[in-house]
Design an enzyme around this catalytic site. Structure first.
Site, PDB file in Angstrom:
ATOM      1  N   PRO A   2      12.001  43.551  -9.665  1.00  0.00           N
ATOM      2  CA  PRO A   2      11.736  43.787  -8.234  1.00  0.00           C
ATOM      3  C   PRO A   2      11.709  42.472  -7.469  1.00  0.00           C
ATOM      4  O   PRO A   2      11.151  41.494  -7.937  1.00  0.00           O
ATOM      5  CB  PRO A   2      10.345  44.425  -8.226  1.00  0.00           C
ATOM      6  CG  PRO A   2      10.100  44.886  -9.608  1.00  0.00           C
ATOM      7  CD  PRO A   2      10.899  44.002 -10.507  1.00  0.00           C
ATOM      8  N   GLU A   3      12.332  42.456  -6.304  1.00  0.00           N
ATOM      9  CA  GLU A   3      12.306  41.263  -5.465  1.00  0.00           C
ATOM     10  C   GLU A   3      11.319  41.465  -4.320  1.00  0.00           C
ATOM     11  O   GLU A   3      10.731  42.526  -4.168  1.00  0.00           O
ATOM     12  CB  GLU A   3      13.718  40.978  -4.952  1.00  0.00           C
ATOM     13  CG  GLU A   3      14.667  40.640  -6.115  1.00  0.00           C
ATOM     14  CD  GLU A   3      15.621  39.522  -5.787  1.00  0.00           C
ATOM     15  OE1 GLU A   3      15.248  38.630  -5.005  1.00  0.00           O
ATOM     16  OE2 GLU A   3      16.741  39.545  -6.309  1.00  0.00           O
ATOM     17  N   HIS A 104       3.982  55.151 -20.352  1.00  0.00           N
ATOM     18  CA  HIS A 104       3.965  53.808 -19.776  1.00  0.00           C
ATOM     19  C   HIS A 104       2.999  53.682 -18.599  1.00  0.00           C
ATOM     20  O   HIS A 104       3.033  52.699 -17.868  1.00  0.00           O
ATOM     21  CB  HIS A 104       5.380  53.400 -19.362  1.00  0.00           C
ATOM     22  CG  HIS A 104       6.363  53.473 -20.482  1.00  0.00           C
ATOM     23  ND1 HIS A 104       6.225  52.737 -21.635  1.00  0.00           N
ATOM     24  CD2 HIS A 104       7.488  54.214 -20.640  1.00  0.00           C
ATOM     25  CE1 HIS A 104       7.238  53.025 -22.460  1.00  0.00           C
ATOM     26  NE2 HIS A 104       8.011  53.907 -21.873  1.00  0.00           N
ATOM     27  N   ARG A 127       8.230  47.808 -19.838  1.00  0.00           N
ATOM     28  CA  ARG A 127       8.462  46.551 -20.569  1.00  0.00           C
ATOM     29  C   ARG A 127       7.236  45.644 -20.598  1.00  0.00           C
ATOM     30  O   ARG A 127       7.225  44.653 -21.305  1.00  0.00           O
ATOM     31  CB  ARG A 127       9.678  45.836 -19.973  1.00  0.00           C
ATOM     32  CG  ARG A 127      10.945  46.685 -20.173  1.00  0.00           C
ATOM     33  CD  ARG A 127      12.164  46.003 -19.634  1.00  0.00           C
ATOM     34  NE  ARG A 127      12.466  44.771 -20.340  1.00  0.00           N
ATOM     35  CZ  ARG A 127      13.465  43.963 -20.033  1.00  0.00           C
ATOM     36  NH1 ARG A 127      14.253  44.268 -19.030  1.00  0.00           N
ATOM     37  NH2 ARG A 127      13.690  42.876 -20.718  1.00  0.00           N
ATOM     38  N   ARG A 169      18.159  16.632  -1.351  1.00  0.00           N
ATOM     39  CA  ARG A 169      18.316  17.309  -2.643  1.00  0.00           C
ATOM     40  C   ARG A 169      19.775  17.330  -3.077  1.00  0.00           C
ATOM     41  O   ARG A 169      20.639  17.733  -2.325  1.00  0.00           O
ATOM     42  CB  ARG A 169      17.768  18.742  -2.568  1.00  0.00           C
ATOM     43  CG  ARG A 169      16.283  18.739  -2.415  1.00  0.00           C
ATOM     44  CD  ARG A 169      15.615  20.067  -2.544  1.00  0.00           C
ATOM     45  NE  ARG A 169      14.205  19.880  -2.237  1.00  0.00           N
ATOM     46  CZ  ARG A 169      13.296  19.504  -3.129  1.00  0.00           C
ATOM     47  NH1 ARG A 169      13.634  19.353  -4.398  1.00  0.00           N
ATOM     48  NH2 ARG A 169      12.042  19.298  -2.759  1.00  0.00           N
TER      49      ARG A 169
END
Ligand SMILES: [Zn+2]
Length: 296
Positions: A2-3, A104, A127, A169
């Site tokens: 998930p973002e 789960h 997981r 950078r």
């Protein structure tokens, strides 16, 4: 994984049920997820009122009356399911199918609203890379959150701030954008999308958008705007899908349908006037999707 937009839609889905509610019972059905649960996990939550449900980067923060703050991360496959008197719902839109298997369901929060409605908020994680920890003081000082960069949402991230983060950078622009110490919660998918919107190559040196002069200034402005808009569009899409889901048959539209480059290798670039195609390259072991014709 998930973002940030998914985590934010989860937060918005849970907020109406959790804020102001009192936790009457917590079932932790295992001793650990990615980390062991904190000592006296259930006992310390029981009886507490949730004063706020916040988010920092991809972490959810649950403020409890009298402390501590519960910090929660969804990991790779974690999700919340909400069971209320009106039915059940899985807030947030995810790219991957989420498990509904009760095997789960690792943590169950039983909550009571100020008007006496009982709900269950269930954390499911096949997981088990998710975790829940306590912050005894301000969550920003917790080792998990300390050192995180600026949020890619809201008006904080403008061209000047982005340029100051990228200045000097030498790393590829994409790698610098993924550095959580600079910008927090910006993931692989949304970096590709933002770079495409800003017509900037993921391969260029990060510092090039921070050079003196109007050209670099315009580039950093464009990229900051692209980052903010790609995240807010994804959150808006999650919000609308969530509303659709609650009204209709449970079929979810995925963010993926609205991606311009992510997972579109070989497809024509959809930018007006561009005749290029989307390529997939690998940077730091992760896929980057971009159009070499319009992204320079
Ligand atoms: Zn293009």
């Amino acid at each position: 994984m998930p973002e940030l937009p998914e985590v934010e839609t989860v937060r918005r889905g849970l907020q109406p049920v959790l804020e102001g509610a009192t936790i009457t019972r917590v079932e932790a059905r295992r001793a650990d997820l990615r980390f062991p649960f904190p000592e006296k996990f259930s006992q310390r939550l029981t009886g507490k009122t949730i004063t706020a449900l916040g988010r920092r980067a991809k972490y959810l923060t649950m403020d409890l009356d009298g402390g501590p703050v519960l910090i929660c991360h969804l990991g790779m496959s974690g999700s919340f399911r909400l069971e209320t008197a009106d039915g059940s719902d899985m807030p947030g839109v995810f790219q991957h199918d989420r498990s509904k298997s009760a095997n789960h369901d690792h943590v169950v929060f039983h909550v009571l609203s100020p008007v006496g409605a009982r709900s269950r908020v269930i954390f499911n994680d096949p997981r088990r890379f998710g975790f829940m920890l306590f912050a005894e003081g301000p969550p920003d000082a917790h080792p998990m959150l300390a050192g995180l960069g600026v949020e890619p949402t809201g008006n904080t991230l403008d061209g000047a701030l982005l340029a100051s983060l990228m200045k000097g950078r030498r790393s590829p622009l994409k790698a610098a954008l993924l550095d959580q110490r600079l910008i927090a919660g910006l993931g692989n998918i949304y970096v590709s999308e933002a770079l495409w919107r800003a017509s900037l190559s993921p391969l260029r040196e990060a510092g090039t958008i921070a050079k003196p002069g109007k050209k670099a200034e315009a580039q950093s402005e464009r990229l900051a705007e692209a980052i903010r808009s790609v995240i807010s569009d994804a959150i808006a899409a999650g919000g609308s899908s969530l509303r659709d889901y609650m009204q209709t048959d449970g079929s979810l539209g995925y963010f993926q349908h609205s991606f311009a480059v992510y997972d579109r290798e070989g497809e024509p670039c959809s930018k007006p006037g561009c005749s290029g195609h989307i390529e997939r390259i690998v940077q730091s072991g992760r896929s980057t999707f971009y159009c070499r014709t319009c992204q320079r």
